[in-house]
Design an enzyme around this catalytic site. Structure first.
Site, mmCIF file in Angstrom:
data_model
loop_
_atom_site.group_PDB
_atom_site.id
_atom_site.type_symbol
_atom_site.label_atom_id
_atom_site.label_comp_id
_atom_site.label_asym_id
_atom_site.label_seq_id
_atom_site.Cartn_x
_atom_site.Cartn_y
_atom_site.Cartn_z
ATOM 1 N N ASP A 182 10.660 2.677 2.479
ATOM 2 C CA ASP A 182 9.517 2.370 1.617
ATOM 3 C C ASP A 182 9.807 2.654 0.147
ATOM 4 O OD1 ASP A 182 8.284 1.952 4.094
ATOM 5 O OD2 ASP A 182 7.456 3.969 4.147
ATOM 6 N N GLU A 203 0.965 -5.420 4.240
ATOM 7 C CA GLU A 203 1.012 -4.037 3.753
ATOM 8 C C GLU A 203 1.961 -3.950 2.571
ATOM 9 O OE1 GLU A 203 2.297 -1.957 7.232
ATOM 10 O OE2 GLU A 203 4.278 -2.867 7.237
#
Length: 484
Positions: free
Chosen positions: A14, A170
């Site tokens: 991420d 997302e």
């Protein structure tokens, strides 16, 4: 150079990146580990050095004993605005979304500002020309907020949520490029179907039109050695070129392929055509061959050392026996959520870890940890070394070996296996002890697939480190070296 080597190898998923002058800074998720959110610095986007962790004080990061593995801190966004660094992240186990700030990304970072009315993971921060701060979350929903107080300035508003039928929109990131605002998202789930899509609009809240060539990045359905590509961020270099950092995995072995290092950070060049980004092939990161050794001579542990949930000084200290790391057991084994363990991420597919342990006052050892139910360990106690292999509900002692009293060196070698057929695992873990004359006694050779995400589930990767299972154990040094 095009290649398959990540720029930040190991469990560093991420990624979020920003540039200040000639310096780049990057943050990654840390999940159930303390300290939280590793921070890196680079001058070229290829060579990264960890400079700290954003949440490195117990008062900043609450991860109670019932925090699940792969819980904790999800998906930070790192930005620089108005002379300060801003980091927003979700603690899915306790506090929800929170913001910390710093003038120096190496720290110290502020105490958290909570955002109780911002609901959703993967929060992003962006400021428009009039100073309005926009927070966009997975879903994809958007809030106007006051980032200094955490107050929302109106209700959430749904914006573009990705390709029709694609699951899990997302990881939103808003970027102003020229006259457009670009909304970058991940979609397709974090497994083999992961991908990156983008839309653009005239304002931070849209309306957004999708890129006709979405997804702009995916390796699904290919034989590319980097898979699960997604969760990306964009940055512009001083020379005007654009780059994308994104996560991916390197599966090994036969079918279905097992990735063991977790999701890693990769880099790719970006060009622009008709106002849309075109993502090139991944650029190979450096492939360091130097080993790393910690003799525990400093009062504080280096920033790469992490522990599940917390690391109280009463149980983990370098001050009790100078030049040694001392661990005082709390749980009875690595299965316990309050196990005393500190380690570093495995960052190479082929590597060796060694440590000198003094188990005279207790029992502990050297472990390869994925979570409470998936770990291998070579464990020393008075007069004996044994190898434990925890896989789900199974926890056998697979080997024992007598040893004389006194300190001894424990070792784990990790080597990839060559696929013999579609069922071959990704690597082999060889655990044993180095005898006083320096020879290595192998006690067990174990299949690495059982310490992989495809078997265990979750979002993390392997961590190599030291633990105490009973009483007090001391470690004089820890050495990690790539063998590739």
């Amino acid at each position: 150079m095009v290649g398959n080597q990540p720029v930040i190898p190991g469990f560093h998923p991420d990624p979020s990146v920003c540039r200040v002058g000639d310096d780049y800074y990057l943050a990654c998720s840390s999940f159930e580990y303390f300290p939280g959110i590793p921070l890196f610095h680079s001058r070229d986007l290829l060579h990264w050095t960890q400079i700290g962790n954003a949440l490195d004080r117990p008062g900043q990061l609450r991860l109670p004993p019932d925090t699940l593995s792969s819980g904790g801190l999800y998906a930070p966004t790192l930005r620089h605005h108005d002379g300060r660094f801003w980091l927003i992240v979700t603690n899915v186990s306790t506090d929800g979304n929170l913001i910390v700030t710093a003038t120096d990304p190496a720290g110290p970072w502020s105490d958290p500002v909570l955002l109780p009315d911002v609901h959703g993971i993967d929060p992003d921060l962006a400021w428009d020309d009039d100073g309005t701060c926009w927070c966009t979350v997975a879903g994809v929903r958007q809030y106007r907020i006051d980032p200094t107080t955490g107050e929302t300035l109106g209700p959430a508003r749904a914006v573009w949520s990705g390709s029709p039928g694609a699951q899990a929109p997302e990881a939103p990131h808003l970027h102003r490029v020229g006259d457009h605002w670009y909304l970058l998202i991940a979609e397709g789930g974090t497994e083999r179907g992961h991908s990156v899509a983008i839309a653009r609009g005239p304002a931070p809240d849209g309306p957004f039109e999708p890129c006709p060539d979405n997804p702009v990045l995916t390796h699904r359905g290919t034989h590319h050695p980097i898979q699960n590509t997604g969760h990306a961020d964009l940055v512009q270099a001083p020379d005007g070129t654009w780059w994308m950092v994104f996560l991916g995995v390197r599966p090994g072995g036969g079918t279905p392929g097992w990735h063991v290092l977790g999701r890693e950070t990769f880099l790719a060049p970006v060009t622009w055509a008709d106002g849309w980004p075109v993502v090139g092939e991944p650029v190979s990161g450096p492939h360091p061959t130097d080993g790393q050794r910690d003799d525990f001579d400093d009062a504080a542990l280096a920033p790469q050392w992490i522990s599940p949930r917390e690391r109280p000084a009463a149980h983990c200290t370098t001050g009790e026996r100078p030049g040694w790391l001392t661990l005082h057991a709390r749980g009875t084994s690595l299965d316990a959520p309050d196990a005393v363990f500190t380690g570093r991420r495995q960052q190479h597919l082929t590597c060796r870890a060694r440590t000198l342990i003094d188990p005279a006052q207790g029992r502990g050892g050297l472990a390869v940890r994925l979570d409470e139910q998936h770990h291998y360990a070579v464990e020393a106690g008075p007069g004996e070394v044994r190898v434990r292999a925890r896989v789900g509900s199974l926890d056998p002692v697979v080997a024992t070996h007598p040893v004389p009293p006194g300190p001894l060196v424990l070792r784990v070698d990790i080597t990839p296996t060559k696929p013999l057929d579609s069922r071959t695992g990704p690597d082999t873990l060889t655990l044993g002890v180095e005898e006083p004359d320096g020879t290595f006694t192998e006690l067990a050779s174990l299949d690495g697939r059982y310490l992989s995400t495809e078997v265990a589930g979750g979002f993390t990767g392997r961590v190599l480190g030291m633990y105490a299972a009973e009483g007090t154990v001391h470690f004089d040094w820890f050495a990690y070296e790539p063998l590739e």
